[in-house]
Motif scaffolding. Structure first.
Motif, short mmCIF file in Angstrom:
data_model
loop_
_atom_site.label_atom_id
_atom_site.label_comp_id
_atom_site.label_asym_id
_atom_site.label_seq_id
_atom_site.Cartn_x
_atom_site.Cartn_y
_atom_site.Cartn_z
N UNK A 2 0.83 -1.21 0.00
CA UNK A 2 0.00 0.00 0.00
C UNK A 2 0.86 1.25 0.00
N UNK A 3 2.10 1.12 0.45
CA UNK A 3 3.02 2.26 0.46
C UNK A 3 3.77 2.39 -0.86
N UNK A 4 3.37 1.60 -1.84
CA UNK A 4 3.91 1.64 -3.21
C UNK A 4 5.43 1.71 -3.28
N UNK A 5 6.12 0.73 -2.77
CA UNK A 5 7.59 0.74 -2.85
C UNK A 5 8.06 0.59 -4.29
N UNK A 6 9.16 1.25 -4.61
CA UNK A 6 9.75 1.11 -5.96
C UNK A 6 10.73 -0.05 -6.01
N UNK A 7 11.15 -0.52 -4.86
CA UNK A 7 12.14 -1.60 -4.82
C UNK A 7 11.82 -2.53 -3.65
N UNK A 8 11.74 -3.83 -3.95
CA UNK A 8 11.43 -4.85 -2.95
C UNK A 8 12.42 -5.99 -3.13
N UNK A 9 12.90 -6.55 -2.02
CA UNK A 9 13.74 -7.74 -2.05
C UNK A 9 12.94 -8.90 -1.47
N UNK A 10 12.91 -10.02 -2.21
CA UNK A 10 12.22 -11.22 -1.75
C UNK A 10 13.27 -12.28 -1.44
N UNK A 11 13.34 -12.72 -0.19
CA UNK A 11 14.28 -13.74 0.23
C UNK A 11 13.54 -15.07 0.24
N UNK A 12 13.70 -15.83 -0.82
CA UNK A 12 12.94 -17.06 -1.01
C UNK A 12 13.67 -18.25 -0.41
N UNK A 13 13.17 -18.74 0.71
CA UNK A 13 13.71 -19.94 1.36
C UNK A 13 15.19 -19.80 1.73
N UNK A 14 15.61 -18.58 2.01
CA UNK A 14 16.98 -18.34 2.48
C UNK A 14 17.04 -18.68 3.96
N UNK A 15 17.87 -19.63 4.32
CA UNK A 15 17.86 -20.15 5.69
C UNK A 15 19.05 -19.68 6.54
#
Length: 274
Positions: A115-128
């Protein structure tokens, strides 16, 4: 919380004081999940936690209260004085710096972050690995990311090592814990989905030269040992590899994430300049 023990003359809390014993249980994920609280260790983490209004109680030695008067003042009646032994029982480092805060979880749902409309997002997929995850979180914050998603079977962002590696950035960006990578929601918010993989079909430098990083972007990063799951690679809008100009076989996760996130940050800066 009181800055002095519960009864006059008791002296500072020790490792056996019930409140210290209860706080120490937060070193376990099950306890963190059940209570919605975690420990933040050291002056930098405590300072940012106080700014974020996430601190419930601050355990501190007498020496630390003298050294970090500004933090003691900011914490006010939430300070609980502990002995060196009591502090050591709460700490997970070899040489603790005398301050450990009990904090409320700060993560937000996916819709609130987007909702805060970020221009950059990092997704850490199954990083343990908690050190890697915390370092990527810190890097994402430095690069101007608005949110970091801990997706799937990823490490707990409130793991002590992850919190320390984030160096306070845990309190600066929207942290999201999601059972999946939330790709449909990210795409619906106007973010282009880029998968960082050593087997990508497009070079990061070429993508940047073509203007492919100018749009709002969500980067997908996988574990250092196994990379991204196949389904996430296939779901991405593009599969991007970091160029290797020397003879190194690869970059570690944190370094690769830094290169990708800063490439996006630079492209966004150029876009704003025009």
């Amino acid at each position: 919380m009181s800055s002095s023990p519960s009864r006059p003359g008791d002296g500072p809390y020790t490792a056996r004081t019930p409140r210290v014993v209860a706080a120490r249980k937060l070193q376990r994920r099950a306890e963190r999940d059940e209570t919605g609280r975690f420990l933040a260790e050291g002056p930098q983490a405590v300072r940012e936690a106080l700014r974020a209004r996430a601190v419930r109680e601050l355990f501190a030695t007498v020496e630390a209260l003298s050294r970090y008067e500004d933090l003691a003042t900011a914490a006010g009646d939430r300070v609980s004085v502990v002995t060196e032994e009591g502090l050591a029982a709460l700490a997970e480092t070899v040489r603790p710096q005398g301050l450990i805060a009990v904090c409320d979880h700060v993560d937000v749902p996916v819709p609130d972050a987007l909702a805060r409309t970020p221009r950059l997002v990092a997704v850490l997929a199954e990083i343990r690995d908690p050190g890697n995850a915390g370092t990527v979180l810190r890097t994402a914050d430095a690069a101007g990311a608005g949110a970091v998603v801990f997706a799937g079977d990823a490490v707990d962002p409130y793991n002590g090592k992850c919190v320390r590696a984030s160096a306070g950035s845990l309190f600066h960006v929207d942290v999201v814990r999601s059972p999946d990578a939330a790709i449909p929601a990210l795409r619906a918010s106007g973010l282009r989905i880029l998968a960082a993989t050593g087997y990508g079909d497009i070079d990061l430098d070429d993508l940047a030269d073509e203007g492919g990083l100018a749009a709002p972007t969500a980067w997908l990063f996988g574990s250092e040992a196994h990379g991204l799951p196949d389904e996430l690679i296939e779901a991405a809008d593009a599969r991007v590899r970091v160029p290797l100009h020397g003879r190194a076989e690869s970059l570690n996760l944190a370094a690769a994430a830094a290169v990708c996130l800063y490439a996006s940050a630079r492209a966004h800066r150029k876009t704003r300049a025009h």
